[in-house]
Structure formats: structure tokens, C-alpha cells
Write a protein that holds these residues in place. Structure first.
Motif, short mmCIF file in Angstrom:
data_model
loop_
_atom_site.label_atom_id
_atom_site.label_comp_id
_atom_site.label_asym_id
_atom_site.label_seq_id
_atom_site.Cartn_x
_atom_site.Cartn_y
_atom_site.Cartn_z
N GLY A 19 -2.41 2.84 8.69
CA GLY A 19 -1.68 3.64 9.67
C GLY A 19 -0.37 4.18 9.13
O GLY A 19 -0.29 4.64 7.99
N ALA A 20 0.68 4.09 9.95
CA ALA A 20 1.99 4.60 9.54
C ALA A 20 2.52 3.89 8.32
O ALA A 20 3.36 4.45 7.59
CB ALA A 20 2.98 4.47 10.70
N HIS A 21 2.04 2.68 8.06
CA HIS A 21 2.49 1.96 6.86
C HIS A 21 2.00 2.65 5.59
O HIS A 21 2.41 2.28 4.48
CB HIS A 21 2.00 0.51 6.90
CG HIS A 21 2.73 -0.32 7.92
ND1 HIS A 21 2.59 -1.69 8.00
CD2 HIS A 21 3.61 0.03 8.89
CE1 HIS A 21 3.33 -2.15 9.00
NE2 HIS A 21 3.96 -1.12 9.55
N GLY A 22 1.13 3.65 5.75
CA GLY A 22 0.77 4.48 4.60
C GLY A 22 1.98 5.18 4.01
O GLY A 22 1.96 5.60 2.85
N ALA A 23 3.05 5.33 4.80
CA ALA A 23 4.28 5.92 4.28
C ALA A 23 4.94 4.99 3.27
O ALA A 23 5.67 5.45 2.37
CB ALA A 23 5.25 6.24 5.41
N TYR A 24 4.71 3.69 3.40
CA TYR A 24 5.15 2.74 2.37
C TYR A 24 4.43 3.03 1.06
O TYR A 24 5.04 3.08 -0.02
CB TYR A 24 4.88 1.30 2.84
CG TYR A 24 4.75 0.30 1.72
CD1 TYR A 24 5.87 -0.24 1.11
CD2 TYR A 24 3.48 -0.09 1.27
CE1 TYR A 24 5.74 -1.14 0.05
CE2 TYR A 24 3.35 -0.98 0.23
CZ TYR A 24 4.48 -1.52 -0.37
OH TYR A 24 4.34 -2.40 -1.42
N ALA A 25 3.10 3.25 1.13
CA ALA A 25 2.33 3.60 -0.07
C ALA A 25 2.79 4.93 -0.65
O ALA A 25 2.77 5.12 -1.87
CB ALA A 25 0.85 3.64 0.26
N GLN A 222 -1.62 -2.02 -2.26
CA GLN A 222 -1.98 -2.76 -1.05
C GLN A 222 -0.91 -2.56 0.02
O GLN A 222 0.29 -2.59 -0.27
CB GLN A 222 -2.12 -4.25 -1.38
CG GLN A 222 -2.61 -5.10 -0.23
CD GLN A 222 -2.65 -6.58 -0.59
OE1 GLN A 222 -1.97 -7.01 -1.52
NE2 GLN A 222 -3.45 -7.34 0.14
N ILE A 223 -1.34 -2.37 1.25
CA ILE A 223 -0.42 -2.18 2.37
C ILE A 223 -0.34 -3.44 3.25
O ILE A 223 0.74 -3.83 3.69
CB ILE A 223 -0.85 -0.98 3.23
CG1 ILE A 223 -0.62 0.33 2.47
CG2 ILE A 223 -0.09 -0.95 4.56
CD1 ILE A 223 -1.05 1.57 3.23
N THR A 224 -1.48 -4.08 3.47
CA THR A 224 -1.54 -5.27 4.32
C THR A 224 -1.60 -6.52 3.44
O THR A 224 -2.52 -6.65 2.63
CB THR A 224 -2.78 -5.22 5.23
OG1 THR A 224 -2.74 -4.03 6.01
CG2 THR A 224 -2.83 -6.42 6.14
N LEU A 285 -2.24 -4.96 -9.27
CA LEU A 285 -2.14 -5.01 -7.81
C LEU A 285 -0.66 -4.99 -7.42
O LEU A 285 0.10 -5.85 -7.84
CB LEU A 285 -2.81 -6.27 -7.27
CG LEU A 285 -2.68 -6.52 -5.76
CD1 LEU A 285 -3.47 -5.47 -4.97
CD2 LEU A 285 -3.17 -7.93 -5.40
N ILE A 286 -0.28 -3.98 -6.63
CA ILE A 286 1.08 -3.93 -6.10
C ILE A 286 1.00 -4.34 -4.63
O ILE A 286 0.51 -3.59 -3.79
CB ILE A 286 1.69 -2.52 -6.24
CG1 ILE A 286 1.71 -2.10 -7.72
CG2 ILE A 286 3.11 -2.51 -5.68
CD1 ILE A 286 2.31 -0.73 -7.96
N SER A 287 1.45 -5.55 -4.35
CA SER A 287 1.38 -6.10 -3.00
C SER A 287 2.64 -5.76 -2.21
O SER A 287 3.72 -5.63 -2.78
CB SER A 287 1.20 -7.62 -3.06
OG SER A 287 -0.01 -7.96 -3.70
N PRO A 288 2.52 -5.65 -0.89
CA PRO A 288 3.68 -5.29 -0.07
C PRO A 288 4.63 -6.47 0.09
O PRO A 288 4.20 -7.64 0.07
CB PRO A 288 3.05 -4.91 1.27
CG PRO A 288 1.79 -5.73 1.33
CD PRO A 288 1.29 -5.81 -0.08
N PRO A 289 5.91 -6.20 0.29
CA PRO A 289 6.88 -7.27 0.52
C PRO A 289 6.76 -7.81 1.94
O PRO A 289 6.16 -7.16 2.82
CB PRO A 289 8.22 -6.57 0.31
CG PRO A 289 7.97 -5.16 0.72
CD PRO A 289 6.54 -4.87 0.28
#
Length: 348
Positions: A19-25, A222-224, A285-289
Motif C-alpha cells: 500500500g502507501a508503504h510502497g513510498a518507503y520502497a 521488503q516492505i513488511t 535483502l533490504i528489510s524495513p526498519p
């Protein structure tokens, strides 16, 4: 700039949805593309498919700069077309009203499955359709061959993953990849119905292993997060975690298989071209904080421009930290040789 090897690495991007967390990506990828790398392919699901479409169309028009500009243009248009755009001003965000606003979003997220798919305009994804058609050159996207793009959707009757690529990537295909069933009615393509690709391939990794792409490295954005211990007894938190587990299940499975096959391929004489491809490619793999998960499930539908900019900034910071720690390995060897320890301990 980080110390990436002399030979320009050939990067395949695997972009998860959220979703909107795609802006993090968006922020992560933007920072990665500022490095001296060659982008050779993308696989994406849901918001990852949206990012991939903006990147591919922009890249075909103007190379890396076009890809970066394409993402910015798309996210800004998404925020403009969002029903929440009128709530994006400081009098709300810097006062107690923001707390009330977030609670309202959470309530909407919990109840949306009962009415949203049947609501005209919302159910048919009109706002997102207008945003994508107004910011991405869809004709160029379908015709371009300079940057292979693969996006996933879920076939509703069978629950199987459906991959779209090349001329198949239409506006309907993009909508199918992002079609959450608790918000939108299924998207019909060729007489078949589809839901969000995050259920079955989030994202698909196999397309980035092809000989034709000849990628030296696969970078999975990765977002989640796989692990989230901050779960309260609140219904909203429980439902968010259920959704997160479902959307991570396929990625967790694929990474588990891929890392094990890569270890086998490196230790054995390989004649199978599929194993040779797995042996050749470097995995990252780049994982989210934790700050991403801490935003809560409702934040995935918060498309206000100021919020998207915050997410982008977190993405850039995360990518910068990853590049400082592991960027030197791009083009040389994998930074991911096994699943993260906290996950591997549980499933091992």
C-alpha cells in the motif's frame, strides 16, 4: 558513493507490495539507483508493481533519471487523487486532530470489507486508475523492451499466481496486482477475476533468474517485516499482523528455498541451467526498519503527500545504511546467505 566493484553490476529489483508503504520502497530504490549500477529487470507486486511500472516507463524514456522522476511523479499523483488529500495540512498533522484522524482510518480499515468493494468509484479503483494513467505512460510501458517488468496478481478462482509482462501490463493488470479484496471489487481481465498479487507472489523472484536478464545481483526490497513482536490485544493490531503474515508467507517460502538451493549449487557440480542461474546470482535483502511496522496497518492506506514524503525519507535512510554496511558486496557476493536469524530459528 559506496565502494561497489569496478565492473558495473547488473541489478534485478524485486519489489514487495504494501500500500502507501510502497513510498518507503520508492526512497530505497531511488537511493540505490544513484549508485553506479545497471538496472536489468524488475519483479513487483501490488505497490511494488506500481513502482516497477513508473520505473520501467521512465527508464525507457530517459534512463535512470527518468526512472527516478517517474516514481516521484507517480506518488505525487497518487496523493493528489487520494480522497485524503484535503486532510494533508499542518493544522491536522500537528495537533490532536491527527490522532483522531488515525483512529478514523483504523476504523475504516476494519469495516471496509463490508461495504468498500460494493461502493461505486472506490470498488472500481477509480482514484488509483486516474493516478496511474495520469502519471505513467502506459502505451510506452506496454511497448518498451529496455527494462523487463514482471508483475503478479492472484487468480481468484484457483488462488494461483498470475504473472503479467510486456504488452500484458495494461492499466487493468496494474489494478489487478493492487486489488485488495477488503477494499476493491475483483479486476476482470479476459473473463477472469484477479486480486492483489501479494497473496501469491510478493514479489515473484523466479523472473529475475532468467538467462536473458543475466542479472549479477537480485536486490529484494521488503516492505513488511518478517518479525513484529509489538502486537497488542487490539483488534486492529491483530488484523494487521494477520495481513502481514499472509503477505510475507510466499516471500519467506521463496527465500527459504532459494537460499538452500544456492548453497547446494555452490557445493555441487551443477549441470542444470536453473541451478547454475541460482548459483550465479548474488542475493541481497533490504528489510524495513521497526519504524515502518510501528506505523500500524491503517497507515498503508494513508496516501497524504506529507506522509509519503516521510516514508520516502525513511527508505532513503535505510538504503544508505544498507549500502554502507553491504554495498561493497554488490557484484561480488551475496549479502544474504540465509534467512534472518530470528526467522531461521523459528522455522529451522
Amino acid at each position: 558513493m559506496t565502494n561497489i566493484g569496478r565492473t558495473k553490476p547488473r541489478i534485478g529489483l524485486a519489489l514487495q507490495g504494501g500500500g502507501a508503504h510502497g513510498a518507503y520502497a520508492w526512497g530505497v530504490v531511488e537511493r540505490l539507483l544513484e549508485e553506479d549500477v545497471e538496472l536489468v529487470g524488475i519483479s513487483g507486486a501490488s505497490a511494488g508493481a506500481m513502482n516497477g511500472a513508473a520505473i520501467a516507463a521512465g527508464f525507457d524514456a530517459a534512463g535512470i533519471e527518468g526512472a527516478i522522476d517517474g516514481m516521484a511523479r507517480m506518488w505525487q499523483m497518487i496523493s493528489v487523487k487520494s480522497p485524503l488529500a484535503s486532510f494533508d495540512h499542518s493544522s491536522i498533522r500537528q495537533s490532536y486532530l491527527e490522532h483522531m484522524f488515525q483512529k478514523s482510518l483504523e476504523a475504516f480499515k476494519l469495516t471496509s470489507r463490508y461495504f468498500s468493494p460494493y461502493t461505486p468509484g472506490l470498488g472500481s479503483m477509480d482514484a488509483l486508475r486516474r493516478a496511474m494513467s495520469g502519471s505513467v505512460d502506459l502505451a510506452r510501458l506496454a511497448a518498451q523492451t529496455s527494462l523487463p517488468l514482471h508483475i503478479s496478481a492472484t487468480h481468484v478462482p484457483t488462488g494461483a499466481a498470475k504473472m503479467f509482462t510486456g504488452p500484458e501490463i495494461t492499466l487493468d493488470a496494474l489494478m489487478a496486482s493492487a486489488c485488495l479484496p477488503d477494499l476493491f471489487a475483483p479486476v476482470e481481465i479476459g473473463g477472469e477475476h484477479y486480486w492483489d498479487g501479494g497473496f501469491t507472489a510478493n514479489p515473484a523472484l523466479t523472473p529475475l533468474l532468467s538467462d536473458e536478464m543475466d542479472a549479477t545481483d537480485m536486490i529484494i526490497v521488503q516492505i513488511t517485516p518478517f518479525v513484529d513482536d509489538d502486537i497488542t490485544g487490539m483488534l486492529g493490531d491483530r488484523m494487521r499482523r494477520v495481513s502481514d503474515i499472509g503477505f510475507n508467507a510466499c516471500l519467506l517460502r521463496d527465500l527459504h528455498v532459494l537460499t538452500e538451493l544456492k548453497e547446494i549449487a555452490q557445493n555441487e557440480q551443477c549441470n542444470d541451467p536453473r541451478l547454475r542461474a541460482i548459483k550465479r546470482i548474488n542475493l541481497h535483502l533490504i528489510s524495513p526498519p521497526p519504524t515502518i511496522a510501528a506505523r500500524g496497518g491503517a497507515s498503508k492506506i494513508d496516501m497524504r503527500w506529507s506522509v509519503l514524503q516521510e516514508l520516502r525519507a525513511i527508505g532513503r535512510e535505510t538504503a544508505e545504511a544498507w549500502l554502507q554496511a553491504d554495498g561493497r558486496l554488490i557484484g561480488r557476493r551475496s549479502s544474504m546467505t540465509q534467512l534472518p536469524e530470528d526467522v531461521a530459528e523459528v522455522i529451522g
